[in-house]
Design a protein around this motif. Structure first.
Motif, mmCIF file in Angstrom:
data_model
loop_
_atom_site.group_PDB
_atom_site.id
_atom_site.type_symbol
_atom_site.label_atom_id
_atom_site.label_comp_id
_atom_site.label_asym_id
_atom_site.label_seq_id
_atom_site.Cartn_x
_atom_site.Cartn_y
_atom_site.Cartn_z
ATOM 1 N N UNK A 158 -21.455 -33.691 110.670
ATOM 2 C CA UNK A 158 -22.290 -33.931 111.907
ATOM 3 C C UNK A 158 -22.769 -32.487 112.230
ATOM 4 N N UNK A 159 -24.116 -32.329 112.378
ATOM 5 C CA UNK A 159 -24.625 -30.955 112.481
ATOM 6 C C UNK A 159 -24.175 -30.395 113.937
ATOM 7 N N UNK A 160 -23.886 -29.048 113.828
ATOM 8 C CA UNK A 160 -23.855 -28.261 114.903
ATOM 9 C C UNK A 160 -22.264 -28.581 115.482
ATOM 10 N N UNK A 161 -22.106 -27.967 116.896
ATOM 11 C CA UNK A 161 -20.949 -27.950 117.643
ATOM 12 C C UNK A 161 -21.141 -28.267 119.082
ATOM 13 N N UNK A 162 -20.151 -28.889 119.406
ATOM 14 C CA UNK A 162 -19.883 -29.429 120.889
ATOM 15 C C UNK A 162 -19.289 -28.558 121.617
ATOM 16 N N UNK A 163 -19.436 -28.024 122.858
ATOM 17 C CA UNK A 163 -18.511 -27.210 123.564
ATOM 18 C C UNK A 163 -18.903 -27.728 125.118
ATOM 19 N N UNK A 164 -17.878 -26.902 125.835
ATOM 20 C CA UNK A 164 -18.087 -26.993 127.342
ATOM 21 C C UNK A 164 -18.656 -25.748 128.011
#
Length: 428
Positions: A387-393
């Protein structure tokens, strides 16, 4: 380190389990095709409500009101999870928001795992079950028994389940066909105490096995690297006559067909690793050893096909390139006060390493190019292979969910509400 699981540490008289941030602990299954952001999903909770949003932010679903849980995994169209870290009751809920409450799926569960749409779980009686993730709990079938509940770790890889079993009352690491057919294949006497000690290499499963798992008072020379045939489940010892120190291994991590360990590391007065002692060495799957770094390493993770990224005792990051069983090139990444590193796979190759510290979140390419993705406003981040990229708060924007590509482009807010935590990223 590809930390989708817990890391163990030996201490005086106790086995301390350190839960690591930034990874999905119990998710399994090799994903061989990259997903687009619109095909992926991110699960997060806010004020007791569990939400699902597509990776591009185009669709948000309220999955469950009054959510209380930990370590969710997806099997079929359901999420499976425990209510708390200490719970042994496995719950599940449809991931489309069609149910007002979770249902109890199984009780007495010590460990669980998903692979290829199936849910697997190990119970307190030492039996391992599996079922199609969309099926009723009554359809679960027993695929193995006599698992050692003192070391309740198991994993599924390429059609086989690997677990710590009891053979004539003694602990053995064994394997069996994941559908329950055929005989149990013994690999070695001893135990694998965490999925962190398994490495799904291209041609074999690589395993760090503790040949003396009941000794937890001293750190002994008890760790042996095994290569396990994916088809047969049979294992071959790499270093049977030169076993590694337990603390040295548990403070290290996997590279590309090698394991980096901290030779000479000791525990401090708080029973934590004293990274000021020791030096980093590598044991290859061919049985060769060589020095990797002049100091101990806090983090090590594979990159490309012949590289690793490390964070050393001084919390500085380096790239190491290997050739002919030695470090052929060492690259300073100019990152200080960093504490965590983990890699992201694309089509079975680790293409990106994410590094975090108090001052920011960074990505590293296979050419050791560093990109700062966000500054100190990041709070929690999570990503998934393929899954491309990164998720963050984003703490600077009301703690909303954000996504950013590995090259630093396309930064985008994905939620209107604040987040308590990011729970899971899935590829579809």
């Amino acid at each position: 380190m590809n930390k989708w699981l817990a890391k163990l540490q030996r201490s005086m008289g106790a086995l301390l389990i350190c839960a690591l941030v930034g990874g999905a602990t119990l998710v399994g299954g090799a994903e061989v095709q990259a997903a687009t952001l619109s095909q992926s999903s991110v699960y997060y909770d806010s004020d007791g409500v569990l939400y699902k949003v597509t990776g591009d932010g185009s669709e948000t679903t309220e999955v469950l009101i009054d959510y209380e849980g930990t370590d969710p995994v997806q099997a079929g169209s359901y999420l499976y999870y425990l209510q708390s870290k200490s719970s042994t009751t496995l719950l599940r809920v449809p991931n489309d928001g069609s149910s007002d409450a979770a249902e109890t799926y199984a009780t007495g569960v010590l460990d669980y795992y998903t692979d290829n749409g199936f849910i697997y779980y190990l119970d307190t009686t030492g039996q391992i079950y599996r079922a199609n993730g969309n099926s009723a709990a009554s359809s679960a079938t027993k695929i193995a028994d006599k698992a050692d509940t003192e070391f309740p770790m198991f994993s599924v890889s390429k059609g086989r389940v690997y677990y710590n079993g009891l053979v004539n009352g003694n602990t053995w690491f064994v394997s069996k066909a994941s559908n329950g057919s055929g005989a149990v294949q013994r690999i070695a006497s001893g135990a694998v105490e965490s999925r962190y000690l398994l490495n799904e290499a291209k041609n074999e499963l690589q395993v760090m096995l503790n040949t003396n798992p009941y000794e937890d008072f001293y750190s002994t020379n008890a760790m042996v690297l095994y290569k396990v045939n994916y088809n047969t489940g049979k294992g071959t010892a790499v270093n049977p006559k030169s076993k590694l120190d337990v603390n040295a291994v548990y403070s290290g991590g996997w590279g590309n067909n090698l394991y980096v360990y901290n030779k000479g590391i000791v525990l401090d007065s708080n029973k934590d690793y004293n990274y000021a002692t020791g030096k980093a060495f590598a044991l290859t799957s061919a049985g060769k050893t060589f020095q990797v770094h002049s100091k101990s390493v806090r983090e090590v993770t594979a990159l490309g096909t012949d590289k690793v990224v490390i964070i050393d005792a001084d919390k500085k990051a380096y790239g190491k390139t290997f050739a002919s069983n030695k470090v052929s090139k060492s690259t300073t990444l100019n990152l200080n006060n960093v504490t965590y590193a983990s890699n992201q796979y694309t089509n079975s190759t680790p293409t990106t390493v994410y590094i975090s510290g108090n001052n920011g979140l960074y990505s590293v390419t296979t050419a050791f190019k560093v990109t700062k993705l966000t500054g100190e406003e990041w709070d929690t981040f999570l990503f998934r292979n393929n899954v491309p990229g990164v998720f963050y708060i984003n703490a600077d924007d009301l703690y909303r969910l954000y996504h950013v590509n590995a090259n630093g482009t396309g930064k985008k807010a994905l939620s209107d509400v604040y987040l308590d935590d990011i729970r899971l990223v899935t590829s579809k």
